[in-house]
Design a protein around this motif. Structure first.
Motif, PDB file in Angstrom:
ATOM      1  N   UNK A 168       0.832  -1.209   0.000  1.00  0.00           N
ATOM      2  CA  UNK A 168       0.000   0.000   0.000  1.00  0.00           C
ATOM      3  C   UNK A 168       0.862   1.254   0.000  1.00  0.00           C
ATOM      4  N   UNK A 169       2.006   1.201   0.689  1.00  0.00           N
ATOM      5  CA  UNK A 169       2.928   2.336   0.648  1.00  0.00           C
ATOM      6  C   UNK A 169       3.506   2.527  -0.746  1.00  0.00           C
ATOM      7  N   UNK A 170       3.801   1.418  -1.429  1.00  0.00           N
ATOM      8  CA  UNK A 170       4.317   1.515  -2.791  1.00  0.00           C
ATOM      9  C   UNK A 170       3.262   2.121  -3.720  1.00  0.00           C
ATOM     10  N   UNK A 171       2.003   1.642  -3.591  1.00  0.00           N
ATOM     11  CA  UNK A 171       0.930   2.196  -4.422  1.00  0.00           C
ATOM     12  C   UNK A 171       0.745   3.688  -4.156  1.00  0.00           C
ATOM     13  N   UNK A 172       0.777   4.074  -2.871  1.00  0.00           N
ATOM     14  CA  UNK A 172       0.662   5.497  -2.542  1.00  0.00           C
ATOM     15  C   UNK A 172       1.855   6.274  -3.063  1.00  0.00           C
ATOM     16  N   UNK A 173       3.056   5.669  -3.005  1.00  0.00           N
ATOM     17  CA  UNK A 173       4.239   6.342  -3.531  1.00  0.00           C
ATOM     18  C   UNK A 173       4.134   6.580  -5.018  1.00  0.00           C
ATOM     19  N   UNK A 174       3.594   5.602  -5.765  1.00  0.00           N
ATOM     20  CA  UNK A 174       3.398   5.791  -7.204  1.00  0.00           C
ATOM     21  C   UNK A 174       2.417   6.928  -7.469  1.00  0.00           C
TER      22      UNK A 174
END
Length: 312
Positions: free
Chosen positions: A131-137
């Motif tokens: 979820x952090x990766x998706x938010x980072x994208x």
């Protein structure tokens, strides 16, 4: 007349043994199998080479295409382009490897099922990280802030010092380093001080009821015009904003760049105070007036004085 059942295929090792013993039928079958496998192996090698070539070309194309998007990629910031180009590269390589395995005779259905189950298990275990990766994208795509911007996140203010797919790092004005997971940042209110390129200064001053209000308003505009850090557009604004208990409030509103906001605000306060005092305008302060009244008493023939404080 019954047709004889077809002969069962001879295992490869048995066929190889019989071919080594000089059986001509087995020699032909082994040579045919080796030839067919060699052709399939050659085709697999060509597919692998084509896959690696396509992966490189497509990843470079994705990097260039992302760089041409307007208002998306900051010059010198390659975090998003590196991530997406790498993602495209490994997706192409994964598809190519599946084709290579199928070409050499490996049954990929079971392999893909195992990989799918493993990916599901890893995804469930790392759902917070993902979820952090998706938010980072999304942050890198939408760009609510960039490295070097002054922001306010979760009630804390500071400057963005680093941004990647997992975390956003902020250095606050006390020198503390704050590391926010991107999943927490993207779902909250983000105040970007530098986003619009300008910031407003609001200054309110109290002057005496007997003072010249037009003079006070004119002095406010003159102080703002004399400061080179104050922007000409929008123009500075001054008005009488309230009638308080002991003073009349006059307000100055002007705009500066975010970098000059703090110093310009403090200097304007000092300049306005000095100009007001030089022009004879005063800054009243709350006063307490003691009212004396006489109270009669039935028990005492003499009256007594009572002090009653009132504020003005």
């Amino acid at each position: 007349m019954q047709t004889p059942p077809p002969e069962a295929p001879v295992p490869f090792l048995e066929a190889a043994r019989r071919a080594l013993e000089g059986d001509p039928v087995m020699v032909r079958e082994v040579l045919g199998a080796v030839g067919a496998f060699s052709v399939r192996l050659l085709v697999a090698a060509l597919i692998l080479a084509l896959t690696l070539w396509a992966a490189k070309r497509l990843s470079n194309f994705a990097r260039r295409a992302l760089g041409r998007l307007p208002h998306r990629n900051h010059p010198g910031d390659t975090t998003l382009s590196d991530f997406l180009s790498g993602l495209v590269k490994w997706l192409v390589i994964a598809v190519g490897l599946v084709a290579v395995l199928q070409q050499v005779g490996v049954q990929t259905a079971s392999v893909l099922a195992i990989l799918g189950a493993a990916s599901l298990a890893v995804g469930l275990a790392l759902q917070g990280t993902l979820s952090n990766v998706a938010a980072g994208v999304m942050i890198l795509l939408l760009r609510p802030y960039r490295i070097g911007d002054r922001v306010e996140i979760h009630g804390r203010s500071g400057k963005i010092s680093d941004l990647d797919l997992f975390h956003t790092t902020v250095v606050d004005y006390d020198g503390l380093t704050l590391v926010y997971p991107n999943g927490k940042v993207f779902g909250e209110l983000i105040v970007n001080v530098d986003g619009s390129g300008r910031r407003r200064i609001d200054l309110a001053f109290g002057v005496d009821y007997e003072d010249d209000l037009d003079l006070a308003l004119r002095l406010l505009l003159e102080c703002a015009a004399a400061d080179p850090r104050v922007l000409k557009d929008p123009e500075p604004w001054s008005r009488v904003t309230s009638l308080d208990d002991s003073a009349v409030s006059v307000t100055l509103r002007c705009w500066t760049t975010p970098a000059d906001w703090q110093n310009a605000k403090c200097d304007l306060i000092k300049t306005v105070k000095e100009r007001f005092e030089a022009e004879g305008l005063s800054f009243p302060f709350p006063q307490r007036v003691m009212m004396m009244r006489e109270v009669s008493s039935t028990d005492d023939a003499k009256g007594s004085l009572v002090l009653s404080p009132t504020s003005s």
